[in-house]
Each structure stands twice: as structure tokens, then as C-alpha cells.
Design a protein around this motif. Structure first.
Motif, PDB file in Angstrom:
ATOM      1  N   PHE A 247      -6.902   1.077  -8.042  1.00 49.44           N
ATOM      2  CA  PHE A 247      -5.720   0.411  -8.587  1.00 49.44           C
ATOM      3  C   PHE A 247      -5.532   0.759 -10.066  1.00 49.44           C
ATOM      4  CE2 PHE A 247      -3.738  -3.193 -10.762  1.00 49.44           C
ATOM      5  CZ  PHE A 247      -2.566  -3.314 -10.038  1.00 49.44           C
ATOM      6  N   ILE A 248      -6.600   0.630 -10.854  1.00 52.98           N
ATOM      7  CA  ILE A 248      -6.491   0.918 -12.294  1.00 52.98           C
ATOM      8  C   ILE A 248      -6.220   2.393 -12.527  1.00 52.98           C
ATOM      9  CG2 ILE A 248      -7.749   0.923 -14.480  1.00 52.98           C
ATOM     10  CD1 ILE A 248      -9.176  -1.602 -13.541  1.00 52.98           C
ATOM     11  N   LEU A 249      -6.907   3.250 -11.763  1.00 55.08           N
ATOM     12  CA  LEU A 249      -6.687   4.684 -11.915  1.00 55.08           C
ATOM     13  C   LEU A 249      -5.243   5.049 -11.595  1.00 55.08           C
ATOM     14  CD1 LEU A 249      -8.103   7.373 -12.554  1.00 55.08           C
ATOM     15  CD2 LEU A 249      -8.585   7.588 -10.102  1.00 55.08           C
ATOM     16  N   GLY A 250      -4.686   4.383 -10.569  1.00 53.58           N
ATOM     17  CA  GLY A 250      -3.303   4.669 -10.186  1.00 53.58           C
ATOM     18  C   GLY A 250      -2.296   4.289 -11.261  1.00 53.58           C
ATOM     19  N   ARG A 251      -2.683   3.391 -12.165  1.00 51.26           N
ATOM     20  CA  ARG A 251      -1.791   2.987 -13.250  1.00 51.26           C
ATOM     21  C   ARG A 251      -1.885   3.903 -14.464  1.00 51.26           C
ATOM     22  NH1 ARG A 251       2.096   0.003 -11.013  1.00 51.26           N
ATOM     23  NH2 ARG A 251       1.186  -1.441  -9.502  1.00 51.26           N
ATOM     24  N   PHE A 252      -2.957   4.693 -14.536  1.00 47.93           N
ATOM     25  CA  PHE A 252      -3.143   5.564 -15.702  1.00 47.93           C
ATOM     26  C   PHE A 252      -3.111   7.049 -15.356  1.00 47.93           C
ATOM     27  CE2 PHE A 252      -5.050   1.590 -17.176  1.00 47.93           C
ATOM     28  CZ  PHE A 252      -4.596   1.511 -18.482  1.00 47.93           C
ATOM     29  N   ALA A 253      -3.177   7.383 -14.075  1.00 44.56           N
ATOM     30  CA  ALA A 253      -3.291   8.792 -13.681  1.00 44.56           C
ATOM     31  C   ALA A 253      -2.244   9.118 -12.620  1.00 44.56           C
ATOM     32  CB  ALA A 253      -4.695   9.075 -13.143  1.00 44.56           C
ATOM     33  N   PRO A 254      -1.852  10.384 -12.500  1.00 42.86           N
ATOM     34  CA  PRO A 254      -0.888  10.789 -11.484  1.00 42.86           C
ATOM     35  C   PRO A 254      -1.500  10.732 -10.085  1.00 42.86           C
ATOM     36  CG  PRO A 254      -1.717  12.704 -12.669  1.00 42.86           C
ATOM     37  CD  PRO A 254      -2.232  11.505 -13.381  1.00 42.86           C
ATOM     38  N   PRO A 255      -0.646  10.778  -9.034  1.00 50.51           N
ATOM     39  CA  PRO A 255      -1.157  10.682  -7.660  1.00 50.51           C
ATOM     40  C   PRO A 255      -2.193  11.753  -7.310  1.00 50.51           C
ATOM     41  CG  PRO A 255       1.220  10.372  -7.684  1.00 50.51           C
ATOM     42  CD  PRO A 255       0.833  10.785  -9.066  1.00 50.51           C
ATOM     43  N   GLU A 256      -2.092  12.959  -7.894  1.00 53.18           N
ATOM     44  CA  GLU A 256      -3.055  14.008  -7.580  1.00 53.18           C
ATOM     45  C   GLU A 256      -4.480  13.583  -7.951  1.00 53.18           C
ATOM     46  OE1 GLU A 256      -0.295  14.397  -9.255  1.00 53.18           O
ATOM     47  OE2 GLU A 256       0.880  16.038  -8.382  1.00 53.18           O
ATOM     48  N   ILE A 257      -4.623  12.967  -9.133  1.00 50.96           N
ATOM     49  CA  ILE A 257      -5.950  12.506  -9.567  1.00 50.96           C
ATOM     50  C   ILE A 257      -6.441  11.383  -8.655  1.00 50.96           C
ATOM     51  CG2 ILE A 257      -7.255  11.496 -11.455  1.00 50.96           C
ATOM     52  CD1 ILE A 257      -6.365  14.359 -11.928  1.00 50.96           C
ATOM     53  N   VAL A 258      -5.527  10.502  -8.261  1.00 48.24           N
ATOM     54  CA  VAL A 258      -5.895   9.427  -7.342  1.00 48.24           C
ATOM     55  C   VAL A 258      -6.349  10.005  -6.010  1.00 48.24           C
ATOM     56  CG1 VAL A 258      -5.086   7.370  -6.133  1.00 48.24           C
ATOM     57  CG2 VAL A 258      -4.309   7.826  -8.463  1.00 48.24           C
ATOM     58  N   GLY A 259      -5.662  11.060  -5.542  1.00 47.22           N
ATOM     59  CA  GLY A 259      -6.043  11.689  -4.290  1.00 47.22           C
ATOM     60  C   GLY A 259      -7.433  12.300  -4.350  1.00 47.22           C
TER      61      GLY A 259
END
Length: 499
Positions: A247-259
């Protein structure tokens, strides 16, 4: 030990039951492992990191609401059935009804506010209705908890390790070559959850049957929900700690990084599933012993399962973590950059193991304090994540999770030991004796080509650790985990006390 507690014999029988349940669920873990990697490969290669990141965020939100809706009954149902031995079927249908109503409320909220599920994107009609899968998830969880109370662990294996992951993988592969590909991962997830719900409800129906004479009573339902509020908080805290990073990563990073992070998280969560292999059988055993005041026996079972879990997890962590770059690269060149994230997440799972095993008893003897510590752990994770994620991205999120997991493991183990009046830690020095040579071999494996790392190297590291821990760590009752026949054996619950 209190005078009311029986000698070692009955404990040995319960230890054997824990071994059988863990062994059955471990087989399910292997099956789930065999299906999880194909899905990640399909999603990474055919859909890409961006689509996978969006899928990861959406399913995280839906599963979080489903966790709320179960109201702690995944574990609390065992306690309720132990209190109502003559009305276990009524207990099951009470749990089904109250959790179903909660799931409908949660689904309605997400349908009204779809941005909670798919932030910053154009919402399609299918995506708006995606939260309607929540009642199916909840029904599956409650049904499997009821089956586990009667030691039917096979139902969990079939639903969670066969039906759910293989339907997900096959559907994702099929849909990738159709016009439905933009929503392929979401559709595949819907199909897998519906199939898992069907595979969960059928054995529960066969075991408990129709609710003859059952009538829903608002007062009884309210008491059931109220009694499990603290337990629900513990479930949500534990689950949230494993999803908060996304959740936190998704607020600071683009979807590619989340993937990329999601793929690393899925691989790293495989050792955690070794611990969860014991959950279905551990909860009924602990609930029964603690209801009778047999705290020493409960501590013995915690120590035994803690050692089994630590031994299994440490071997898997070494085998998966050391050749991590080669393993991540299987899902696409862009994913190879997540090797450090994978290593940190594997460490987090190893640290979290003892806290998770201790919590299996804390939810019955100190629900309020257990939730307080869980919330404190989440607060620590949030603070560290907000500090580290903006600077280090996925590595920062994983490091924050590992640090909070270690703190919680120490705190919860000490709390439980004090409450039960007996040690509960599953750590033994034999784990270190087995890990050092396996780690040394891993350093040699890293100097070989990647195909060798992922074939011979993986098995060599795991085999070295397994051979040493079997020789120096597994004694007496420890070996019940691998005994095909338990007839005539009379091991004590454990033979090597933890320091």
C-alpha cells in the motif's frame, strides 16, 4: 505443570496430530508452490509489471476487506465450537451468517468508492463490481476453519493448494490470448476465488450437514461478533503487516515497481506458508488445551511447532534467497532488479515466524495485549516505511517490514512465555549448525551460471541444510513430522528444550 495436567502420553498424541496436520498441509504447500510460480511467470511475461502491480493493489484491498468481514472467525470459530460441543453445526451457521452480512457491507463500500480498489485509473464496469467476490472469499475461509476443527486438513489442501492456484494460473494463461487480456488477471482471480469457495463449502456441508433446528438469534450473533473483535484485530494486524508495504509503496512508486515488489513478495511468502500449514490443526489443539487450563502442554506444542517451522523456513530461505537474482530474472529481465527486495523479504518471513506461532496461543490468552503489540508493530513499520520508501523504494519497504517483524517476534514470544509460565521459543542451536555450511555452499553456487544456480544449486543448498538439521536437530518427537506410521510410538511432546 499443574496437577490437573496429564503426563506426556496424551501430549504425544496431540503432537502426532499436529505432525499429521502439518504434513498434510505441507503437501498442499508444495502443490501451491508448483502453481504459484507458473502464475507469476505468466503474469510477468505475458501481462507485464505494470498490469501485475495494478492487480496486486486491487486484490490487496479486496482481501483486506474480506479479512475484516471474517471478524476473526478463521481462528475464533474453533473456540466457539469448543464451547458449544453439542451445537457445532449451529456455531458454523452463526459464523457464516454474521460474516456474510459483514462481507456484503464491505463490498458495498468498495463498489460505492471504486477508487479505493483501482486508484488513479479509468474504472471499467467489471472493476467496479470486482468487490462482489468478497462474500465468496469469506465463505471459503469460514468453511475451511470448520473443516479444520474436525481435523479435515485435506479440505484446505484441495481448496487452497489445488483448486485456487491452478484455476488462477490456467485462466490467466488462457485469457492472455483473448480480447479480455486487459482484464485477464482480474477475471482469473474472480474465477479462482469462486472455484475455491465451491471446493470449501462442499466438505463443510458433508461434515456438518444442514442446520436442523438452527434459527439466527440477533443476540447470539452480536455476542459472537463482540467476542471475536480482538481476534479480528489480531488477524487484520498480522495480515495488514504483510500488505501495508504494498500500500505505501503504491503511493510513492509507479505500478512497475509495485509489480516487481509483488513478485518478490509472492516468492518470499512461500516460507510463510510453511508456518500456515500448521494453522488449521494448531488452533483446535491449542483452543482445547487452553480451555482446560493445560498451559504447560500448550507451551510444549508451541515450542514443537516453532522448531518445525523455523527449520523448514530457514532451509527454504537459504535456497531461494542466495540465488535470488537468477530466480527473479525468470519472470522477465526487469524483475531481476528485485533481488535485494527478495532477500530482505525472506529475512522478514524468517523473523516473523516465531511471532506468528506465539500468536496462535496469544489470541486465546491475551487478545487485547496481542492486538496492542500488533498495532505497535504496524506503527513501527509505517514510521520506517515513510522514512525509507521515498529514498530506497522497494528495498526500503522490505527493510521496514523486516525490522518490525523482528521486534514483534521477540515481544510476543516473551509475553506468551510469561503468561504460560514456560518457554515457547522454537529456536535451537542446531539451526545455526545446519545453516552455516549451507550458506557457505551457497556462496560457491553464486559463482556458477544462472541455470545451474536455479537447478543443481537450489537443491544442493536445501539438501545440505536438510541433511544437517536431520542429523543434529531432529530428535525423538521432532521426527514425528516425517513418520508414516505413528502406531506404537510414545514420544514426549518435545525432546530438545529451547533456550
Amino acid at each position: 505443570m499443574s496437577a490437573a495436567e496429564p503426563p506426556a502420553g496424551p501430549s504425544a498424541e496431540e503432537t502426532a496430530a499436529l505432525a499429521r496436520g502439518g504434513r498434510t498441509s505441507f503437501f498442499g504447500f508444495v502443490l501451491r508452490l508448483a502453481a504459484r510460480f507458473p502464475f507469476l511467470f505468466i503474469a510477468g511475461r505475458l501481462y507485464g509489471a505494470e498490469a501485475l502491480g495494478r492487480f496486486a493493489y486491487a486484490t490487496m484491498v479486496v482481501e483486506l476487506v474480506a479479512m475484516f468481514a471474517t471478524l476473526g472467525l478463521k481462528r475464533g470459530l474453533a473456540e466457539d465450537m469448543a464451547r458449544r460441543p453439542d451445537h457445532q453445526t449451529h456455531s458454523l451457521y452463526d459464523a457464516m451468517l454474521v460474516s456474510f452480512l459483514a462481507s456484503l457491507a464491505g463490498a458495498a463500500l468498495l463498489i460505492i468508492i471504486p477508487d479505493l480498489v483501482f486508484p488513479g485509473a479509468q474504472i471499467t464496469p467489471l472493476e467496479r463490481l470486482f468487490p462482489l467476490i468478497i462474500p465468496a472469499i469469506v465463505a471459503s475461509d469460514i468453511s475451511l476453519a470448520a473443516c479444520a476443527f474436525r481435523h479435515d486438513i485435506g479440505a484446505t489442501v484441495r481448496a487452497r493448494s489445488l483448486v485456487e492456484p491452478w484455476v488462477l494460473s490456467i485462466a490467466a494463461l488462457t485469457l492472455a490470448f483473448t480480447i479480455l487480456k486487459p482484464d485477464g488477471l482480474i477475471i482469473a482471480y474472480l474465477l479462482s476465488m469462486v472455484a475455491a469457495a465451491a471446493a470449501s463449502l462442499m466438505p463443510a456441508w458433508r461434515s456438518y450437514g444442514a442446520p436442523h433446528g438452527w434459527r439466527p438469534h440477533p443476540g447470539q450473533l452480536a455476542r459472537l461478533a463482540k467476542r471475536n473483535i480482538a481476534l479480528a484485530g489480531a488477524d487484520i494486524a498480522e495480515w495488514g503487516a504483510r500488505r501495508l508495504d504494498i500500500f505505501i509503496l503504491g503511493r510513492f512508486a509507479p505500478p512497475e515497481i509495485v509489480g516487481i515488489y509483488y513478485v518478490a513478495q509472492q516468492i518470499a511468502s512461500l516460507p510463510q506458508r510453511l508456518k500456515s500449514s500448521f494453522d488449521p490443526i494448531l488452533a483446535p489443539v491449542l483452543a482445547t488445551n487452553l480451555a482446560q487450563g493445560l498451559t504447560t502442554k500448550a507451551a510444549q506444542h508451541i515450542r514443537q511447532v516453532g522448531f518445525w517451522v523455523s527449520a523448514a523456513q530457514l532451509g527454504v530461505v537459504l535456497a531461494l534467497g542466495m540465488p535470488g537474482e537468477a530466480g527473479m530474472g525468470l519472470f522477465g529481465p526487469i524483475f531481476a532488479g528485485g533481488a535485494i527486495v527478495l532477500a530482505l523479504l525472506l529475512l522478514a518471513e524468517l523473523f516473523a515466524a516465531q511471532a506468528a506461532v506465539a500468536e496462535a496461543a496469544l489470541v486465546y490468552v491475551a487478545r487485547g495485549r496481542n492486538v496492542s503489540w500488533s498495532m505497535a508493530g504496524i506503527a513501527i513499520q509505517i514510521g520506517l516505511s515513510l522514512l525509507l520508501v521515498p529514498r530506497y523504494g522497494g528495498e526500503g519497504a522490505a527493510a521496514a517490514l523486516a525490522a518490525s517483524a523482528l521486534i514483534l517476534s521477540v515481544a510476543k514470544s516473551r509475553l506468551l512465555a510469561r503468561l504460560l509460565g514456560a518457554p515457547v521459543a522454537g529456536w535451537r542451536w542446531s539451526l545455526l549448525i545446519a545453516a552455516i555450511p549451507a550458506f557457505g555452499l551457497g556462496l560457491i553456487v553464486l559463482r556458477t551460471p544462472e541455470p545451474i544456480q536455479l537447478t543443481i544449486g537450489n537443491f544442493a543448498i536445501l539438501g545440505t541444510f536438510a541433511g544437517l538439521i536431520w542429523r543434529f536437530g531432529f530428535k525423538g518427537a521432532d521426527r514425528l513430522l516425517f513418520a508414516r506410521s505413528l502406531r506404537g510410538k510414545s514420544y514426549p511432546p518435545e525432546t530438545a528444550p529451547s533456550p
